[in-house]
Design a protein around this motif. Structure first.
Motif, mmCIF file in Angstrom:
data_model
loop_
_atom_site.group_PDB
_atom_site.id
_atom_site.type_symbol
_atom_site.label_atom_id
_atom_site.label_comp_id
_atom_site.label_asym_id
_atom_site.label_seq_id
_atom_site.Cartn_x
_atom_site.Cartn_y
_atom_site.Cartn_z
ATOM 1 N N ILE A 116 0.860 -1.302 -0.068
ATOM 2 C CA ILE A 116 0.143 0.094 -0.020
ATOM 3 C C ILE A 116 0.771 1.185 0.049
ATOM 4 O O ILE A 116 0.433 2.368 -0.508
ATOM 5 N N THR A 117 2.083 1.014 0.725
ATOM 6 C CA THR A 117 2.828 2.173 0.849
ATOM 7 C C THR A 117 3.612 2.523 -0.526
ATOM 8 O O THR A 117 3.271 3.828 -1.310
ATOM 9 N N ILE A 118 3.862 1.490 -1.434
ATOM 10 C CA ILE A 118 4.331 1.476 -2.618
ATOM 11 C C ILE A 118 3.335 2.445 -3.572
ATOM 12 O O ILE A 118 3.767 3.091 -4.209
ATOM 13 N N ILE A 119 2.103 1.658 -3.367
ATOM 14 C CA ILE A 119 0.987 2.372 -4.435
ATOM 15 C C ILE A 119 0.604 3.970 -3.998
ATOM 16 O O ILE A 119 0.785 4.783 -5.029
ATOM 17 N N ASN A 120 0.529 4.090 -2.676
ATOM 18 C CA ASN A 120 0.406 5.853 -2.438
ATOM 19 C C ASN A 120 1.596 6.648 -2.570
ATOM 20 O O ASN A 120 1.520 7.693 -3.192
ATOM 21 N N LYS A 121 2.861 5.972 -2.401
ATOM 22 C CA LYS A 121 3.817 6.741 -2.617
ATOM 23 C C LYS A 121 4.376 6.877 -3.923
ATOM 24 O O LYS A 121 5.070 7.932 -4.526
ATOM 25 N N PHE A 122 4.219 5.868 -4.761
ATOM 26 C CA PHE A 122 4.550 6.049 -6.252
ATOM 27 C C PHE A 122 3.464 5.734 -6.985
ATOM 28 O O PHE A 122 2.818 6.833 -7.546
ATOM 29 N N SER A 123 3.027 4.538 -7.371
ATOM 30 C CA SER A 123 2.017 4.177 -8.283
ATOM 31 C C SER A 123 1.597 2.639 -8.231
ATOM 32 O O SER A 123 2.655 1.970 -7.482
ATOM 33 N N LEU A 124 0.667 2.394 -9.050
ATOM 34 C CA LEU A 124 0.186 1.246 -8.961
ATOM 35 C C LEU A 124 1.140 0.256 -10.097
ATOM 36 O O LEU A 124 1.480 -0.970 -9.693
ATOM 37 N N GLU A 125 1.703 0.885 -10.952
ATOM 38 C CA GLU A 125 2.700 0.221 -11.652
ATOM 39 C C GLU A 125 4.100 -0.029 -10.932
ATOM 40 O O GLU A 125 4.539 -1.378 -11.125
ATOM 41 N N TYR A 126 4.593 0.638 -9.809
ATOM 42 C CA TYR A 126 5.609 0.251 -9.073
ATOM 43 C C TYR A 126 5.242 -0.913 -8.247
ATOM 44 O O TYR A 126 6.173 -1.716 -7.848
ATOM 45 N N ALA A 127 3.955 -1.133 -7.722
ATOM 46 C CA ALA A 127 3.275 -2.211 -7.065
ATOM 47 C C ALA A 127 3.551 -3.623 -7.933
ATOM 48 O O ALA A 127 3.963 -4.430 -7.522
ATOM 49 N N GLY A 128 3.380 -3.123 -9.380
ATOM 50 C CA GLY A 128 3.545 -4.243 -10.299
ATOM 51 C C GLY A 128 5.034 -4.596 -10.325
ATOM 52 O O GLY A 128 5.462 -5.998 -10.687
ATOM 53 N N TYR A 129 5.819 -3.745 -10.261
ATOM 54 C CA TYR A 129 7.396 -4.078 -10.410
ATOM 55 C C TYR A 129 7.871 -4.851 -9.070
ATOM 56 O O TYR A 129 8.420 -5.926 -9.263
ATOM 57 N N TYR A 130 7.284 -4.438 -8.146
ATOM 58 C CA TYR A 130 7.472 -4.976 -6.823
ATOM 59 C C TYR A 130 7.070 -6.525 -6.784
ATOM 60 O O TYR A 130 7.774 -7.457 -6.571
ATOM 61 N N GLU A 131 6.063 -6.719 -7.395
ATOM 62 C CA GLU A 131 5.305 -8.038 -7.500
ATOM 63 C C GLU A 131 6.017 -8.905 -8.624
ATOM 64 O O GLU A 131 6.238 -10.173 -8.288
#
Length: 392
Positions: free
Chosen positions: A234-249
């Motif tokens: 959630i921090t990654i999504i809020n601080k960066f974007s949903l795309e960055y959450a995709g990179y993390y995944e």
């Protein structure tokens, strides 16, 4: 080891094809949403047996802890069936809140969440049957359940993603539980007669009570791991974007490919074998076997991965994912550290050392959480890995 090897190979092939399908049909942002859903479902897969899974394996492996095996099995069956149905009812009541807070309103239809809720009891019984078979050293049957489930789930999931994209991928995650239930029942009832569930009911209180030690250990670990994982996403999504959450995944998916090797050997083989040990010498011998035979092969594989990282990332996903290259390198270094102490940590479960485990786990969680907040402030996205490496 040979059985585990075949199981790992199947998991790798299925994982690769599944990842390619997600990259093609769902994309980077969709992969971030799938990461949230997987984190949530993994939490409940671990939570459904209330942290007793390792204890059940250990109980059946040691044998001396069980007086009447059939009574013990039936008691566990009804206990976890009733508890899982209760959890399903709670989830049904708070269905909208689950979509809002855990899936960031990315599930477009409530019936998809309803399907997940319906699958909860099926998953609970599947996990129970697998734990019993694993404790009984039915390695071939446990491996068969995993392999068949993986293959069938892949076929169903790819079909659903091709039709419904992200929503199809989420439906596929729920159907996995039902597929696994059917396969688990088939192999379980090859060992035990179905008639054991129709005998006069007796509750094996004496055998189930010791499982509370394992329950406490596992639940603490499960809850803290989920809390940290969810907060990070959630921090990654809020601080960066949903795309960055995709990179993390995406990084975690690559990690999952090679960590299958270590995790399978430790849970599938070393946990029940350690539970059988009656002396410190036997424990030391098993531990040395891990460091001499398993870890070197694992390390060589990671070196090959790093040398060919520019080839492997497009191979697993597509060229748009090459941006995760430096983060994969951080993850590999982190997983090498984890693999070194994993076989030592499993001793807590094998021998029921509750106090030592709780102190270690709580301290690790606090350090990891604090370092994550600090690292995200000073190092942006790569701080996700800096914090985990430092806390390890």
């Amino acid at each position: 080891f040979s059985i585990s090897g075949v199981r790992i190979l199947i998991q790798l092939i299925v994982g690769f094809l599944s990842t390619k399908a997600i990259a093609f049909f769902v994309g980077i942002a969709g992969m971030g949403v799938i990461g949230l859903v997987k984190s949530f479902t993994s939490f409940f897969n671990n939570f459904l047996l209330f942290g007793t899974q390792n204890g059940i394996v250990s109980s059946f492996a040691s044998k001396k802890k069980i007086k009447n095996e059939e009574i013990f099995i039936v008691s566990l069956f009804w206990l976890f069936l009733i508890l899982s149905i209760f959890i399903s009812i709670i989830f049904f009541i708070y269905l909208d809140e689950i979509n809002k807070y855990f899936f960031v309103n990315k599930i477009q239809s409530n019936w998809i969440i309803f399907l997940f809720i319906i699958s909860i009891p099926f998953q609970a019984i599947s996990l129970l049957f697998n734990a019993i078979l694993n404790g009984k050293s039915e390695y071939k049957n446990v491996a068969s359940i995993g392999m068949i489930t993986n293959v069938l789930t892949l076929i169903v999931s790819v079909f659903l993603m091709s039709k419904y994209n992200l929503q199809g991928a989420i439906i596929g995650l729920s159907l996995t539980s039902i597929i696994m239930f059917v396969i688990s029942c088939y192999y379980f009832f090859k060992i035990y007669a179905v008639t054991i569930f129709f005998q006069p009911f007796q509750f094996a209180k004496q055998e189930i009570s010791p499982l509370l030690n394992y329950s406490l250990m596992s639940l603490v670990s499960i809850i803290m791991s989920f809390a940290l994982s969810y907060y990070m996403r959630i921090t990654i999504i809020n601080k960066f974007s949903l795309e960055y959450a995709g990179y993390y995944e995406a990084v975690l998916r690559i990690s999952g490919f090679y960590m299958i090797f270590i995790n399978t050997f430790v849970s599938f083989y070393y946990l029940p074998e350690l539970a059988k040990c009656s002396s410190k010498e036997e424990v030391v011998k098993l531990t040395k076997e891990y460091y001499k035979k398993i870890f070197p092969l694992f390390f060589i594989g990671l070196v090959i991965l790093l040398l060919g990282i520019d080839f492997f990332i497009p191979f697993f996903f597509n060229k748009s994912f090459l941006v995760i290259t430096p983060f994969v390198k951080y993850q590999v270094f982190l997983d090498i550290i984890k693999s070194l102490y994993l076989v030592l940590g499993i001793r807590f479960f094998a021998f029921g050392k509750t106090k030592g485990f709780l102190v270690t786990e709580i301290f690790s969680f606090i350090i990891n959480f604090i370092l994550f907040i600090i690292a995200m402030h000073f190092f942006d996205f790569q701080g996700v890995w800096y914090s985990q490496i430092a806390s390890s």
